[in-house]
Design a protein around this motif. Structure first.
Motif, PDB file in Angstrom:
ATOM      1  N   MET A  43       2.913 -14.831   8.063  1.00  0.00           N
ATOM      2  CA  MET A  43       3.480 -13.549   8.253  1.00  0.00           C
ATOM      3  C   MET A  43       3.093 -12.739   9.256  1.00  0.00           C
ATOM      4  O   MET A  43       1.622 -13.021   9.708  1.00  0.00           O
ATOM      5  N   ARG A  44       3.801 -12.275   9.767  1.00  0.00           N
ATOM      6  CA  ARG A  44       3.840 -11.835  11.594  1.00  0.00           C
ATOM      7  C   ARG A  44       4.552 -10.721  11.769  1.00  0.00           C
ATOM      8  O   ARG A  44       4.474  -9.730  12.632  1.00  0.00           O
ATOM      9  N   GLU A  45       5.100  -9.281  11.001  1.00  0.00           N
ATOM     10  CA  GLU A  45       5.397  -8.473  10.549  1.00  0.00           C
ATOM     11  C   GLU A  45       5.137  -7.669   9.517  1.00  0.00           C
ATOM     12  O   GLU A  45       4.647  -8.579   8.624  1.00  0.00           O
ATOM     13  N   TRP A  46       5.160  -6.177   9.677  1.00  0.00           N
ATOM     14  CA  TRP A  46       5.092  -5.239   8.467  1.00  0.00           C
ATOM     15  C   TRP A  46       6.348  -4.364   8.601  1.00  0.00           C
ATOM     16  O   TRP A  46       6.248  -3.920   9.523  1.00  0.00           O
ATOM     17  N   ARG A  47       6.233  -4.234   7.461  1.00  0.00           N
ATOM     18  CA  ARG A  47       7.444  -3.501   7.057  1.00  0.00           C
ATOM     19  C   ARG A  47       7.015  -1.901   6.041  1.00  0.00           C
ATOM     20  O   ARG A  47       6.258  -2.589   5.677  1.00  0.00           O
ATOM     21  N   VAL A  48       8.322  -1.469   6.013  1.00  0.00           N
ATOM     22  CA  VAL A  48       8.490  -0.252   4.744  1.00  0.00           C
ATOM     23  C   VAL A  48       9.244   0.393   4.569  1.00  0.00           C
ATOM     24  O   VAL A  48      10.363  -0.359   4.905  1.00  0.00           O
ATOM     25  N   LEU A  49       8.769   0.289   3.055  1.00  0.00           N
ATOM     26  CA  LEU A  49       9.775   0.233   1.705  1.00  0.00           C
ATOM     27  C   LEU A  49      10.038   1.916   1.349  1.00  0.00           C
ATOM     28  O   LEU A  49       8.808   2.606   1.969  1.00  0.00           O
ATOM     29  N   SER A  50      10.866   2.682   1.203  1.00  0.00           N
ATOM     30  CA  SER A  50      11.271   4.078   1.019  1.00  0.00           C
ATOM     31  C   SER A  50      11.808   4.234  -0.463  1.00  0.00           C
ATOM     32  O   SER A  50      12.466   3.890  -0.497  1.00  0.00           O
ATOM     33  N   SER A  51      11.328   5.677  -1.035  1.00  0.00           N
ATOM     34  CA  SER A  51      12.129   5.603  -2.258  1.00  0.00           C
ATOM     35  C   SER A  51      11.973   7.081  -2.237  1.00  0.00           C
ATOM     36  O   SER A  51      10.468   7.553  -1.983  1.00  0.00           O
ATOM     37  N   THR A  52      13.268   7.504  -3.131  1.00  0.00           N
ATOM     38  CA  THR A  52      12.543   9.660  -3.079  1.00  0.00           C
ATOM     39  C   THR A  52      13.059   9.424  -5.030  1.00  0.00           C
ATOM     40  O   THR A  52      12.746  10.796  -5.256  1.00  0.00           O
ATOM     41  N   ASP A  53      12.188   8.602  -5.557  1.00  0.00           N
ATOM     42  CA  ASP A  53      12.789   8.710  -6.656  1.00  0.00           C
ATOM     43  C   ASP A  53      11.808   7.711  -7.593  1.00  0.00           C
ATOM     44  O   ASP A  53      11.885   7.854  -8.480  1.00  0.00           O
TER      45      ASP A  53
ATOM     46  N   ASN B 102       8.448  14.789   0.053  1.00  0.00           N
ATOM     47  CA  ASN B 102       9.129  14.043  -1.063  1.00  0.00           C
ATOM     48  C   ASN B 102       9.990  12.834  -1.240  1.00  0.00           C
ATOM     49  O   ASN B 102      10.811  12.323  -2.133  1.00  0.00           O
ATOM     50  N   THR B 103       9.147  11.820  -0.836  1.00  0.00           N
ATOM     51  CA  THR B 103       9.034  10.850   0.040  1.00  0.00           C
ATOM     52  C   THR B 103       8.096   9.142  -0.807  1.00  0.00           C
ATOM     53  O   THR B 103       6.967   9.656   0.209  1.00  0.00           O
ATOM     54  N   MET B 104       8.142   8.496  -1.476  1.00  0.00           N
ATOM     55  CA  MET B 104       6.645   7.548  -1.766  1.00  0.00           C
ATOM     56  C   MET B 104       7.332   6.688  -0.642  1.00  0.00           C
ATOM     57  O   MET B 104       8.627   5.811  -0.431  1.00  0.00           O
ATOM     58  N   TYR B 105       6.559   5.824   1.110  1.00  0.00           N
ATOM     59  CA  TYR B 105       6.366   4.892   0.837  1.00  0.00           C
ATOM     60  C   TYR B 105       5.423   3.930   0.721  1.00  0.00           C
ATOM     61  O   TYR B 105       4.480   4.195   0.299  1.00  0.00           O
ATOM     62  N   ILE B 106       6.038   2.540   1.003  1.00  0.00           N
ATOM     63  CA  ILE B 106       4.995   1.520   0.447  1.00  0.00           C
ATOM     64  C   ILE B 106       4.523   0.658   2.120  1.00  0.00           C
ATOM     65  O   ILE B 106       6.684   0.037   2.971  1.00  0.00           O
ATOM     66  N   TYR B 107       4.084   0.259   2.208  1.00  0.00           N
ATOM     67  CA  TYR B 107       3.576  -0.438   3.918  1.00  0.00           C
ATOM     68  C   TYR B 107       3.365  -2.072   3.457  1.00  0.00           C
ATOM     69  O   TYR B 107       1.903  -2.260   1.800  1.00  0.00           O
TER      70      TYR B 107
ATOM     71  N   ALA C 141       0.556  -1.036  -0.078  1.00  0.00           N
ATOM     72  CA  ALA C 141      -0.354  -0.019   0.210  1.00  0.00           C
ATOM     73  C   ALA C 141       0.833   1.422   0.265  1.00  0.00           C
ATOM     74  O   ALA C 141       1.546   1.597   0.939  1.00  0.00           O
ATOM     75  N   PRO C 142       0.667   2.053  -0.985  1.00  0.00           N
ATOM     76  CA  PRO C 142       1.752   2.817  -0.824  1.00  0.00           C
ATOM     77  C   PRO C 142       1.052   4.449  -0.354  1.00  0.00           C
ATOM     78  O   PRO C 142       0.446   4.446  -0.225  1.00  0.00           O
ATOM     79  N   LEU C 143       2.191   5.196  -0.244  1.00  0.00           N
ATOM     80  CA  LEU C 143       1.566   7.167   0.490  1.00  0.00           C
ATOM     81  C   LEU C 143       2.628   7.825   0.829  1.00  0.00           C
ATOM     82  O   LEU C 143       4.114   7.474   0.342  1.00  0.00           O
TER      83      LEU C 143
END
Length: 327
Positions: free
Chosen positions: A64-74, A44-49, A38-40
């Motif tokens: 599945m036991r955890e939720w992670r966050v990925l991020s990018s500025t481009d 200037n940052t895009m996060y994906i949960y 799920a993006p947000l």
């Protein structure tokens, strides 16, 4: 899985931050398996949960036991920010960190999660809250927002998507087993504001709704598993979409926006970042991947002049870097 000691151990793991830049390609992260993105966009940052798939090779079940966050500025090079919430975040829950989404409100970030409570029934929707997109996140309610005891709840209460309109009204959609549901949220974001309704017009809905708005029109993408132009086998799913002039519908089905992927499940989200629209989704394309070892991918999403969406082209290269306008 429900034991107190395990919950405590998982809580400790959630505090570990793993900032690992990934090359610009799909899947965007291969150090761990990630799913149900799920993006947000914040600044200037895009996060994906995303959830983390931990099934062993050959294991035919979701672990599945955890939720992670990925991020990018481009939108091309991604960093794994580590586990920012897990089933231990909710003392009333004990398993199944399934699909989730984060919605900002009043300087806080509300993380809506699919999680298995320790009470009667199976899946519930919980809410955690943090002061930044990266948390830390804590249980915002102390119990489920949606459960089997919620009047007119879905056949399986999973896959929450929350959308806040320009007037500040927030809407919650969720559901599976062909049972899409919707309700308004109160300004506190942790209570329903009125009855749960069954939206109309989401043709062949199966699960995984995601809602957004563009040029005054509301869009809903969702997983479908019909064989009428969606997939060749109902064991798989595509992403259909519908539009509406009101956030509660009725919806008008428009077609398929993302075809079958290499995993049986198909879960996606849409976001605009630096002037370009993107679709995030998962597949089984990472080394050692499979239906229970999925990985997040990102590709460009394009619209036609009449507002309809072009079918997303799934790529290995991923989108080109989009750093936006710099001074």
């Amino acid at each position: 899985m429900r034991a107190t000691l395990l919950g405590a151990a998982i809580a400790l793991v959630a505090g570990v931050v793993v900032a690992t830049p990934a090359h610009a390609a799909n899947p965007i992260i291969t150090s761990v398996y990630t799913a149900d993105p799920a993006p947000l966009v914040v600044g200037n940052t895009m996060y994906i949960y995303a959830g983390r798939d931990e099934a062993a090779p050959g294991q035919q079940n979701f672990v599945m036991r955890e939720w992670r966050v990925l991020s990018s500025t481009d939108a091309a090079t991604w960093t794994d920010r580590g586990a920012r919430a897990n089933i231990g975040t909710f003392r009333w829950a004990g398993a199944d960190a399934w699909a989730s989404e984060v919605e900002p409100r009043g300087g806080k970030y509300y993380w809506y999660t699919s999680v298995n409570g320790n009470g009667p029934g199976w899946m519930n929707i919980g809410v955690a809250v943090g002061d930044s997109p990266l948390g830390p996140f804590t249980d915002a309610k102390g119990g489920p927002l949606i459960s089997d005891s919620t009047p007119n709840s879905s056949g399986l209460n999973i896959d929450p998507t929350v959308f806040t309109d320009d007037n500040g009204q927030a809407y919650l959609y969720w559901g599976s087993y062909w049972g899409v549901r919707a309700a308004k949220l109160k300004p506190n974001m942790i209570e329903l504001d009125g009855p749960v309704v069954t939206p109309q017009g989401l043709t062949n809905f199966w699960e995984a709704p995601f809602m957004f708005k563009r040029n005054g029109l509301y869009y809903m993408i969702y997983a479908a598993n019909d064989t009428n132009g969606c997939v060749t086998s109902s064991s798989y799913a595509c992403q259909r979409y519908a539009t509406a002039t009101n956030p509660m519908g009725p919806w008008t089905h428009r077609g398929v926006v993302l075809g079958q992927v290499s995993s049986t499940t198909n879960h996606a989200g849409v976001v605009q970042f630096n002037g370009q629209w993107y679709m995030v989704y998962h597949n089984a394309n990472a080394p050692g991947g499979g239906n229970f070892r999925r990985s997040v991918a990102v590709d460009l999403l394009r619209f036609n002049a009449d507002g309809t969406m072009q079918r997303v082209v799934q790529t290995v290269a991923g989108p080109p870097p989009n750093p936006g306008v710099t001074a």
